[in-house]
Write a protein that holds these residues in place. Structure first.
Motif, short mmCIF file in Angstrom:
data_model
loop_
_atom_site.label_atom_id
_atom_site.label_comp_id
_atom_site.label_asym_id
_atom_site.label_seq_id
_atom_site.Cartn_x
_atom_site.Cartn_y
_atom_site.Cartn_z
N LEU A 56 0.79 -1.23 0.00
CA LEU A 56 0.00 0.00 0.00
C LEU A 56 0.82 1.28 0.00
O LEU A 56 0.25 2.38 -0.11
CB LEU A 56 -0.94 0.00 1.23
N LEU A 57 2.13 1.19 0.12
CA LEU A 57 2.95 2.40 0.25
C LEU A 57 2.84 3.32 -0.96
O LEU A 57 2.71 4.54 -0.82
CB LEU A 57 4.41 2.02 0.50
N LEU A 58 2.93 2.75 -2.17
CA LEU A 58 2.88 3.60 -3.36
C LEU A 58 1.53 4.31 -3.47
O LEU A 58 1.46 5.51 -3.80
CB LEU A 58 3.13 2.77 -4.62
N GLY A 59 0.47 3.58 -3.21
CA GLY A 59 -0.85 4.19 -3.26
C GLY A 59 -1.01 5.28 -2.21
O GLY A 59 -1.57 6.36 -2.48
N ALA A 60 -0.48 5.04 -1.00
CA ALA A 60 -0.56 6.05 0.05
C ALA A 60 0.25 7.29 -0.33
O ALA A 60 -0.17 8.42 -0.06
CB ALA A 60 -0.05 5.46 1.36
N ALA A 264 16.87 -1.36 -6.07
CA ALA A 264 17.45 -2.68 -5.81
C ALA A 264 18.16 -2.71 -4.47
O ALA A 264 18.03 -3.67 -3.69
CB ALA A 264 18.40 -3.06 -6.94
N VAL A 265 18.91 -1.66 -4.17
CA VAL A 265 19.63 -1.59 -2.90
C VAL A 265 18.64 -1.55 -1.73
O VAL A 265 18.87 -2.17 -0.68
CB VAL A 265 20.57 -0.38 -2.87
N LEU A 370 20.11 6.75 1.46
CA LEU A 370 19.22 6.07 0.53
C LEU A 370 17.92 6.84 0.37
O LEU A 370 17.43 7.07 -0.75
CB LEU A 370 18.94 4.65 1.04
N ALA A 371 17.36 7.29 1.49
CA ALA A 371 16.09 8.02 1.44
C ALA A 371 16.25 9.38 0.77
O ALA A 371 15.48 9.75 -0.11
CB ALA A 371 15.54 8.19 2.85
N SER A 387 9.14 8.97 -2.00
CA SER A 387 9.16 8.39 -0.65
C SER A 387 8.48 7.03 -0.65
O SER A 387 8.99 6.06 -0.08
CB SER A 387 8.45 9.34 0.31
N GLY A 388 7.31 6.96 -1.32
CA GLY A 388 6.60 5.69 -1.38
C GLY A 388 7.39 4.62 -2.11
O GLY A 388 7.40 3.45 -1.71
N ALA A 389 8.10 5.02 -3.19
CA ALA A 389 8.85 4.04 -3.98
C ALA A 389 9.98 3.42 -3.17
O ALA A 389 10.14 2.19 -3.13
CB ALA A 389 9.40 4.70 -5.24
N VAL A 390 10.80 4.24 -2.52
CA VAL A 390 11.94 3.70 -1.79
C VAL A 390 11.49 2.91 -0.56
O VAL A 390 12.05 1.85 -0.24
CB VAL A 390 12.94 4.81 -1.40
N ASN A 391 10.44 3.39 0.13
CA ASN A 391 9.97 2.66 1.30
C ASN A 391 9.22 1.39 0.91
O ASN A 391 9.25 0.39 1.63
CB ASN A 391 9.09 3.57 2.15
N THR A 392 8.55 1.41 -0.27
CA THR A 392 7.94 0.19 -0.77
C THR A 392 9.01 -0.86 -1.04
O THR A 392 8.85 -2.04 -0.68
CB THR A 392 7.16 0.47 -2.07
N ALA A 393 10.11 -0.43 -1.66
CA ALA A 393 11.19 -1.36 -1.93
C ALA A 393 11.74 -1.96 -0.64
O ALA A 393 12.01 -3.16 -0.56
CB ALA A 393 12.30 -0.66 -2.72
N ARG A 394 11.89 -1.13 0.38
CA ARG A 394 12.42 -1.63 1.66
C ARG A 394 11.46 -2.61 2.31
O ARG A 394 11.88 -3.66 2.82
CB ARG A 394 12.70 -0.46 2.60
N GLN A 395 10.17 -2.30 2.31
CA GLN A 395 9.22 -3.20 2.96
C GLN A 395 8.97 -4.47 2.15
O GLN A 395 8.76 -5.54 2.72
CB GLN A 395 7.91 -2.46 3.22
N LEU A 396 9.02 -4.36 0.83
CA LEU A 396 8.99 -5.59 0.02
C LEU A 396 10.19 -6.46 0.33
O LEU A 396 10.08 -7.69 0.44
CB LEU A 396 8.97 -5.24 -1.47
N GLY A 397 11.35 -5.82 0.49
CA GLY A 397 12.54 -6.58 0.86
C GLY A 397 12.37 -7.27 2.19
O GLY A 397 12.77 -8.43 2.35
N ASN A 398 11.76 -6.59 3.15
CA ASN A 398 11.56 -7.21 4.46
C ASN A 398 10.60 -8.38 4.38
O ASN A 398 10.87 -9.47 4.91
CB ASN A 398 11.03 -6.16 5.44
N ALA A 399 9.46 -8.18 3.69
CA ALA A 399 8.46 -9.25 3.60
C ALA A 399 9.00 -10.44 2.81
O ALA A 399 8.87 -11.61 3.21
CB ALA A 399 7.19 -8.72 2.94
N LEU A 400 9.62 -10.15 1.67
CA LEU A 400 10.16 -11.23 0.84
C LEU A 400 11.37 -11.87 1.52
O LEU A 400 11.60 -13.08 1.38
CB LEU A 400 10.54 -10.70 -0.53
#
Length: 511
Positions: A56-60, A264-265, A370-371, A387-400
């Motif tokens: 939901l980060l990108l949408g938010a 990616a990072v 990074l931010a 902000s949504g893009a970089v935090n989405t990448a981080r949270q996707l990394g955490n979940a995956l």
């Protein structure tokens, strides 16, 4: 000092929502016992929160760009507080998991706007200091979660890991309303609902497939169907974004190696630095017999190092090119994970200290830059997107990462358990990975106990090796692809603000 009060309001929410990613790690065994369910079932309390954040980060961020970042941040705080109260009062695992998902919705609204608020409120050198403090808080929060969770679980009850959010949320809401200025959103732009829906389905589907693939079987129809549905949703998302005048995320940015490298990072940072903490906590509590507080305290070196280094980096490394700070940080994260791969069946928690410390140094170096570097790629009114893009990448990394390392950990357990002392290696591996090590060790006899302890150490070693390799890979990606760039300006009037938004170290001095 008054000028830093908006930063304090933003950092309060940031700390709270990121602590809640990992605060449940040491509380899961207590939750399972209290709610009369299995450890595997309550793992969803951790997974569903990460999934909601990632999806939901990108949408938010897009909604915040239109309605205003302060409004969305404050609304996220209020929803987070209400969901925390519901989690604390939940009487069954299904209700707890459902309310935890709602908590993730509120967390997404907050996380999508924190760096955007900082980027629009602060300028010049103050911006570098502000991002340094934000990076220190966010880097330390994930590592501090198990510590706080351990203290609350052992001395009070697991429900207090949610009750504690209430006073913090109230304070953050009051400070936001009083000190954070109202920043106008781009009201002329509509919210990209089709893109938001397609991305949410894609991100949520692939994360769910990764989490449940081991249970369903990686070649089973449900798993393959989830991956296929995610692929279709991603294709729809790309098609929609290519045709939107004001897309959810500007896909043209991914043609630039710097932006793609940053994303990616961001994924690799979360996988390499944080995703293994759940399995470390499981080892310390179920095999080594440590209490929640002691198990959480094993993360103190990482948390302290991340906080100190990030605080100093934001102030003193503004003239250094981002690829050097991010790249060096990722290499340290990888090295820290590899140092922890020395764990053995006879090791205690102290074997983790050198690696945790080195990882914390890397997190402190990489996180704030990074931010801020991601924020430099767009005009200020699209800060929510970046902000949504970089935090989405981080949270996707955490979940995956939790899902990926869970597969690696379980495979290491199963491989090491083959032998006459363990008649059913697969069942024993399931029990160990499910938090039932005490039962397995008690029933296995001397030879079986030694084999089970060695199996746990083997699973952890392989987990650390994968994390370390991915951390080193992230360092190479940063060094090769993260280059200085200035924000694209769709209109001439945006150019001065866009230049001002360039991250510390991305201007001429960095070249």
């Amino acid at each position: 000092m008054r000028k830093w009060l908006p930063l304090a309001a933003v950092c309060l929410g940031t700390f709270m929502l990121l602590v809640d990613v990992t605060i449940v790690v040491v509380a899961l065994p207590g939750m399972a016992k209290s709610l009369h369910t299995s450890f595997a079932d309550v793992q969803w309390v951790m997974d569903v929160y990460a999934l909601a954040l990632a999806a939901l980060l990108l949408g938010a961020g897009a909604v915040a760009d239109r309605l205003g970042h302060r409004r969305v941040y404050g609304s996220g705080l209020a929803l987070f507080a209400l969901a925390s109260l519901a989690c604390a009062l939940a009487t069954g695992p299904q209700a707890l998991i459902a309310f935890r998902a709602v908590q993730g919705v509120g967390g997404a609204a907050m996380l999508a706007t924190t760096t955007a608020l900082i980027g629009r409120i602060y300028h010049g050198r103050d911006r570098g200091v502000a991002f340094g403090v934000w990076g220190a808080v966010s880097g330390a929060a994930s590592a501090a979660g198990p510590i706080l969770g351990g203290v609350l679980t052992e001395h009070l009850d697991w429900r207090w890991i949610f009750f504690v959010n209430l006073p913090i949320s109230v304070l953050a809401i009051v400070m936001t309303l009083r000190f954070v200025p109202v920043l106008p959103g781009a009201r002329s732009r509509g919210v990209d609902l089709p893109g938001t829906a397609a991305f949410t389905v894609a991100a949520g589907g692939v994360t769910y497939a990764m989490i449940k693939g081991g249970d369903y079987g990686w070649s089973s129809a449900p798993t393959l169907g989830l991956f296929a549905a995610s692929g279709v949703a991603l294709a729809v998302f790309v098609a929609v974004e290519r045709r939107r005048e004001h897309p959810l995320v500007d896909l043209a940015l991914f043609r630039r190696g710097a932006f793609s490298g940053l994303m990616a990072v961001a994924v690799l940072l979360s996988v390499a630095a944080f995703s293994y903490l759940a399995y470390v906590s499981l080892w310390l509590q179920s095999v080594k017999g440590m209490g929640p507080v002691a198990a959480g305290a094993a993360c103190v070196p990482m948390s302290a190092a991340a906080f100190v280094v990030a605080s100093l980096a934001g102030r003193f490394l503004q003239g250094v090119a981002p690829r050097w700070t991010i790249g060096s940080g990722m290499l340290l994260i990888g090295a820290g994970a590899l140092l922890q791969a020395t764990v053995g069946s006879g090791s205690d928690w102290t074997v983790l200290v050198p690696g945790m410390t080195v990882t914390g140094l890397g997190v402190g170096l990489a996180t704030p830059v990074l931010a801020s570097t991601a924020m430099a790629c767009v005009a200020p009114e699209r800060a929510g997107m970046a902000s949504g893009a970089v935090n989405t990448a981080r949270q996707l990394g955490n979940a995956l990462g939790i899902a990926l390392l869970g597969v690696v950990f379980h495979a290491g357990l199963a491989d090491a358990l083959h032998g006459p002392a363990v008649p059913d290696p697969a069942a024993a591996a399931d029990a160990l990975a499910g938090g039932q090590a005490a039962t397995v060790l008690a029933a296995a006899g001397a030879a079986g106990r030694q084999l089970a302890q060695e199996a746990f150490a083997t699973g952890l070693r392989e987990t650390f090796l994968v994390s370390g390799t991915l951390g080193l890979l992230g360092g190479l990606v940063a060094l090769l692809f993260v280059r200085p760039f200035t924000a694209p300006a769709p209109v001439a009037a945006a150019r001065p603000a866009a230049r001002e938004a360039v991250a510390p170290g991305t201007g001429a001095a960095a070249r």
